[in-house]
Motif scaffolding. Structure first.
Motif, PDB file in Angstrom:
ATOM      1  N   ILE A   7       0.849  -1.177   0.000  1.00 52.46           N
ATOM      2  CA  ILE A   7       0.000   0.000   0.000  1.00 52.46           C
ATOM      3  C   ILE A   7       0.889   1.233   0.000  1.00 52.46           C
ATOM      4  O   ILE A   7       1.678   1.439   0.901  1.00 52.46           O
ATOM      5  CB  ILE A   7      -0.923   0.007   1.218  1.00 52.46           C
ATOM      6  N   ALA A   8       0.765   2.047  -1.004  1.00 49.43           N
ATOM      7  CA  ALA A   8       1.617   3.223  -1.137  1.00 49.43           C
ATOM      8  C   ALA A   8       0.742   4.440  -1.355  1.00 49.43           C
ATOM      9  O   ALA A   8       0.723   5.030  -2.417  1.00 49.43           O
ATOM     10  CB  ALA A   8       2.595   3.036  -2.295  1.00 49.43           C
ATOM     11  N   LEU A   9      -0.029   4.783  -0.354  1.00 54.59           N
ATOM     12  CA  LEU A   9      -0.821   5.998  -0.434  1.00 54.59           C
ATOM     13  C   LEU A   9       0.148   7.157  -0.349  1.00 54.59           C
ATOM     14  O   LEU A   9       0.757   7.408   0.673  1.00 54.59           O
ATOM     15  CB  LEU A   9      -1.830   6.074   0.705  1.00 54.59           C
ATOM     16  N   SER A  10       0.311   7.861  -1.457  1.00 56.90           N
ATOM     17  CA  SER A  10       1.365   8.858  -1.545  1.00 56.90           C
ATOM     18  C   SER A  10       0.766  10.238  -1.711  1.00 56.90           C
ATOM     19  O   SER A  10      -0.047  10.464  -2.605  1.00 56.90           O
ATOM     20  CB  SER A  10       2.272   8.528  -2.739  1.00 56.90           C
ATOM     21  N   TYR A  11       1.154  11.148  -0.834  1.00 57.54           N
ATOM     22  CA  TYR A  11       0.738  12.528  -0.981  1.00 57.54           C
ATOM     23  C   TYR A  11       1.759  13.417  -0.284  1.00 57.54           C
ATOM     24  O   TYR A  11       2.481  12.964   0.602  1.00 57.54           O
ATOM     25  CB  TYR A  11      -0.659  12.762  -0.403  1.00 57.54           C
ATOM     26  N   PRO A  27       9.953   0.462  -1.291  1.00 59.94           N
ATOM     27  CA  PRO A  27      10.861  -0.311  -0.439  1.00 59.94           C
ATOM     28  C   PRO A  27      10.371  -0.333   1.005  1.00 59.94           C
ATOM     29  O   PRO A  27       9.903   0.661   1.534  1.00 59.94           O
ATOM     30  CB  PRO A  27      12.186   0.465  -0.559  1.00 59.94           C
ATOM     31  N   VAL A  28      10.483  -1.480   1.622  1.00 64.63           N
ATOM     32  CA  VAL A  28      10.045  -1.633   2.998  1.00 64.63           C
ATOM     33  C   VAL A  28      11.125  -1.116   3.923  1.00 64.63           C
ATOM     34  O   VAL A  28      12.265  -1.574   3.879  1.00 64.63           O
ATOM     35  CB  VAL A  28       9.732  -3.101   3.313  1.00 64.63           C
ATOM     36  N   GLY A  29      10.803  -0.147   4.767  1.00 67.38           N
ATOM     37  CA  GLY A  29      11.764   0.439   5.682  1.00 67.38           C
ATOM     38  C   GLY A  29      12.016  -0.474   6.869  1.00 67.38           C
ATOM     39  O   GLY A  29      11.273  -1.420   7.121  1.00 67.38           O
ATOM     40  N   GLU A 174       2.744   8.147   9.486  1.00 68.63           N
ATOM     41  CA  GLU A 174       3.963   8.424  10.231  1.00 68.63           C
ATOM     42  C   GLU A 174       5.232   8.259   9.408  1.00 68.63           C
ATOM     43  O   GLU A 174       6.294   8.742   9.808  1.00 68.63           O
ATOM     44  CB  GLU A 174       4.032   7.537  11.470  1.00 68.63           C
ATOM     45  N   ILE A 175       5.171   7.594   8.270  1.00 68.48           N
ATOM     46  CA  ILE A 175       6.370   7.354   7.471  1.00 68.48           C
ATOM     47  C   ILE A 175       6.364   8.275   6.259  1.00 68.48           C
ATOM     48  O   ILE A 175       5.392   8.307   5.490  1.00 68.48           O
ATOM     49  CB  ILE A 175       6.456   5.885   7.033  1.00 68.48           C
ATOM     50  N   VAL A 176       7.434   9.021   6.085  1.00 70.01           N
ATOM     51  CA  VAL A 176       7.565   9.963   4.967  1.00 70.01           C
ATOM     52  C   VAL A 176       8.788   9.568   4.148  1.00 70.01           C
ATOM     53  O   VAL A 176       9.889   9.410   4.684  1.00 70.01           O
ATOM     54  CB  VAL A 176       7.698  11.410   5.473  1.00 70.01           C
ATOM     55  N   VAL A 177       8.587   9.383   2.852  1.00 67.19           N
ATOM     56  CA  VAL A 177       9.666   9.038   1.930  1.00 67.19           C
ATOM     57  C   VAL A 177       9.678  10.066   0.810  1.00 67.19           C
ATOM     58  O   VAL A 177       8.666  10.271   0.131  1.00 67.19           O
ATOM     59  CB  VAL A 177       9.482   7.614   1.359  1.00 67.19           C
ATOM     60  N   ASN A 178      10.824  10.731   0.628  1.00 61.70           N
ATOM     61  CA  ASN A 178      10.967  11.746  -0.425  1.00 61.70           C
ATOM     62  C   ASN A 178       9.884  12.811  -0.349  1.00 61.70           C
ATOM     63  O   ASN A 178       9.335  13.248  -1.370  1.00 61.70           O
ATOM     64  CB  ASN A 178      10.962  11.083  -1.808  1.00 61.70           C
ATOM     65  N   HIS A 180       6.899  12.564   0.779  1.00 65.47           N
ATOM     66  CA  HIS A 180       5.544  12.047   0.646  1.00 65.47           C
ATOM     67  C   HIS A 180       5.258  11.057   1.777  1.00 65.47           C
ATOM     68  O   HIS A 180       6.095  10.207   2.088  1.00 65.47           O
ATOM     69  CB  HIS A 180       5.333  11.355  -0.705  1.00 65.47           C
ATOM     70  N   ALA A 181       4.106  11.191   2.390  1.00 69.09           N
ATOM     71  CA  ALA A 181       3.697  10.268   3.442  1.00 69.09           C
ATOM     72  C   ALA A 181       3.108   9.008   2.823  1.00 69.09           C
ATOM     73  O   ALA A 181       2.317   9.076   1.884  1.00 69.09           O
ATOM     74  CB  ALA A 181       2.668  10.922   4.354  1.00 69.09           C
ATOM     75  N   LEU A 182       3.511   7.872   3.338  1.00 74.55           N
ATOM     76  CA  LEU A 182       2.995   6.591   2.856  1.00 74.55           C
ATOM     77  C   LEU A 182       1.937   6.114   3.834  1.00 74.55           C
ATOM     78  O   LEU A 182       2.253   5.794   4.971  1.00 74.55           O
ATOM     79  CB  LEU A 182       4.120   5.558   2.751  1.00 74.55           C
ATOM     80  N   GLN A 183       0.711   6.082   3.389  1.00 73.82           N
ATOM     81  CA  GLN A 183      -0.366   5.653   4.287  1.00 73.82           C
ATOM     82  C   GLN A 183      -0.398   4.144   4.317  1.00 73.82           C
ATOM     83  O   GLN A 183      -0.852   3.497   3.383  1.00 73.82           O
ATOM     84  CB  GLN A 183      -1.713   6.215   3.827  1.00 73.82           C
TER      85      GLN A 183
END
Length: 285
Positions: A7-11, A27-29, A174-178, A180-183
């Motif tokens: 699931i990569a809800l990106s915004y 990628p899984v953190g 809670e996780i932000v990549v580049n 963008h928050a990943l829901q």
């Protein structure tokens, strides 16, 4: 059944918009602990394989687009049935098909490959008095997992301790990549105790008249999760309540509410063909 990637809800982290997609691998953190959907009897039991997030998706062809997170559900028995709070399913709406897009409510599970696999909830029945729903997940062609979470046959009261697993909504972002928050839902463990039993009492915005008042609020997204008595002498993990809501007052009172299993375990939904929920939860346990 369609398989969807992580699931990569990106915004943008500064904008909480509802645009998302499920088809892009992310990628899984290191902070993620993902497990497999356990459908092989000889593998060890993993809580995440039986307590799952409920969400809505839009399906267009082979692509599933994430829409919204609704709450938590848990499997019972071995025929693909699960329990949750009725308002979790009601908040998901129905499943219209517009412009080739089908809106569906699904239960999501994590596979060993770190992919999410969604199973459409193809049937739901609602308890006539309490905020409880029986749902059915369309596992075919996969065999439904055999749940280890039977409904409790006992009557509990104040001071009863419990264990609870759920998917709180407040950790989705809670996780932000580049930037963008990943829901992404994540399973959280809580502990608490029953403060008191409440009978013939109405609560604002919560259906029913029999509740446990709980020491630990689960937060949004915890609705539908099981309260488990995992200290039983026989080693089973009976579910003695389902979490349905909470209350926070101006005087710093924060409590949760659950519906006792004796309020709904003898309910016999039509789809069970005469079986009660208690009987269904104990099928070939």
């Amino acid at each position: 059944m369609l398989r969807v990637s992580d699931i990569a809800l990106s915004y943008p982290a500064s904008r909480q918009c509802e645009v998302a997609f499920l088809s892009r691998r992310v990628p899984v953190g290191p902070c993620f602990t993902l497990t497999r959907l356990n459908i092989v009897p000889e593998k060890p039991l993993l809580v995440r394989d039986y307590i799952f997030p409920v969400m809505t998706v839009d399906i267009q062809g082979a692509t599933w687009h994430y829409k919204s997170f609704l709450g938590t559900g848990f499997l019972i028995g071995r025929r693909g049935y699960a329990l949750t709070a009725a308002h979790v399913i009601e908040n998901g709406g129905n499943g219209p098909r517009l412009g080739g897009i089908t809106h569906q409510i699904v239960g999501a599970f994590v596979l060993e490959s770190h992919e999410w696999k969604g199973y459409i909830i193809d049937n739901a029945e609602f308890h006539p008095e309490h905020d409880i729903a029986l749902i059915h997940l369309h596992f075919s062609p996969d065999p439904p997992p055999r749940s280890f979470l039977p409904l409790s046959e006992t009557t509990e009261n104040a001071s009863r301790t419990y264990s609870q697993w759920c998917y709180p909504k407040d950790i989705l972002h809670e996780i932000v990549v580049n930037g963008h928050a990943l829901q992404r839902p994540d399973l959280v463990y809580l502990e608490g105790y029953v403060r008191r039993r409440m009978s013939n009492i109405s609560l604002p915005m919560i259906r029913g008249h029999t509740f446990f008042e709980l020491s630990t609020p689960g937060g949004l997204g915890a609705s539908g999760s099981p309260l488990i008595a995992k200290d039983t002498p026989d080693g089973h993990w009976p579910v003695f309540s389902i979490y349905v809501g909470e209350r926070k007052s101006e005087k710093d009172l924060s409590v949760g509410y659950g519906v006792p299993s004796e309020a709904f375990r003898d309910w016999a939904p039509q789809c069970l063909g005469g079986r009660t929920l208690l009987e269904e939860s104990q099928v070939e346990r």
